[in-house]
Design an enzyme around this catalytic site. Sequence first.
Site, PDB file in Angstrom:
ATOM      1  N   HIS A  46      17.091   7.292  -3.602  1.00 53.65           N
ATOM      2  CA  HIS A  46      17.596   7.853  -2.350  1.00 53.65           C
ATOM      3  C   HIS A  46      18.693   8.877  -2.615  1.00 53.65           C
ATOM      4  O   HIS A  46      18.737   9.941  -1.991  1.00 53.65           O
ATOM      5  CB  HIS A  46      18.189   6.741  -1.464  1.00 53.65           C
ATOM      6  CG  HIS A  46      17.210   5.694  -1.049  1.00 53.65           C
ATOM      7  ND1 HIS A  46      17.289   4.387  -1.496  1.00 53.65           N
ATOM      8  CD2 HIS A  46      16.137   5.740  -0.223  1.00 53.65           C
ATOM      9  CE1 HIS A  46      16.327   3.683  -0.954  1.00 53.65           C
ATOM     10  NE2 HIS A  46      15.602   4.471  -0.183  1.00 53.65           N
ATOM     11  N   GLN A 174       8.619  11.253  -4.290  1.00 50.21           N
ATOM     12  CA  GLN A 174       7.242  11.279  -4.789  1.00 50.21           C
ATOM     13  C   GLN A 174       6.668   9.878  -4.944  1.00 50.21           C
ATOM     14  O   GLN A 174       5.441   9.704  -4.907  1.00 50.21           O
ATOM     15  CB  GLN A 174       7.179  12.013  -6.131  1.00 50.21           C
ATOM     16  CG  GLN A 174       5.780  12.100  -6.730  1.00 50.21           C
ATOM     17  CD  GLN A 174       5.771  12.539  -8.168  1.00 50.21           C
ATOM     18  OE1 GLN A 174       6.675  13.262  -8.596  1.00 50.21           O
ATOM     19  NE2 GLN A 174       4.777  12.113  -8.934  1.00 50.21           N
TER      20      GLN A 174
END
Length: 338
Positions: A46, A174
């Site tokens: 994050h 991703q």
Amino acid sequence: MSSALPPSSIPLFDTVASYREWRRKAFDEKKTVGYVPTMGALHEGHLSLVRRSLAENDLTVLSIFVNPAQFAPHEDLATYPRTLPRDLELLSQMSVTVPEGVRTPAAVFVPTVSEMYPSGITQNTQEQKGTFVEVKGYSHQMEGRTRPTFFRGVATVVTKLFNAIEPTRAYFGQKDIQQALLLRRMTRDLLLSHPEPQNLFIVPTARDPNTSLALSSRNAYLTSYERDNVAPALYAALQAGKAAWEGNVTKAECIEHAQAVIENKKRELGDSVDLRLDYIEMNDPESFDVVQDPVTRRQWEGTVAGKPVILSGAMWVGKTRLIDNVILGAQHTIGIVE
């Protein structure tokens, strides 16, 4: 800010109305707003998205919201890690230096379930009432095979969040490649302006520097032994599949090479850890269709001008489900930024 929220040096907003007042000021000042949507339990994955946003936008907003609509009734909604005070402490320590000065996170949106679902919400899709978003034809492959209602819940909540946050740019990891590509398609199909499809960026997966395990909030469920010695087998399996693809064997053989890594790890573990492969598959990044078994890399590249392949997988370590993927080919062509 609600008194129920923990203290924070970053402005917190728990209603759409209060956030929109803040957002109008940013519009008036013609400032760009980068956005990182999360379910909390923040980790370096994050934070890498936050750093990217800080570097590229005047203001950076995060949301922290555990979305009930993307959990099936049997999944881990009740036990999903919730660490808001720690998350806010991590964010308060973040900064990026740019020519204009030092940027830090500008706001955190922490809505309640009732704020996000005014008509109410249940995890049973048959009993749900209200408005939901479904991206037809792109939600049943890959992760959708195992979690058939997952992307309906994701598309719905992200549409709501985009409408509330109105970001100039948005950032996704991703690790959740199908989710990110599906959401880019959704922004295009719904003619969204905040963000526009080309401003939804996919940032490479953050990994443990020692084991290459993809960082995930669910890694908190793992024991230290499972995290260091068992969970990394998924990425190792994908790397074996990637090496086989680069060696120009068929897709079916690539999958066999990958699966063999998991099988070998299972034999090594014996009964000490419950390790189960969910799937390993190769898919077209545009349609999510499965690559046909006889196809080789040279054949694929000869028919699809530069389009890569998604090699992804999921496996269970005990009661913890882990996912990962690698891109076979030019990943920048599907919007993965370096």
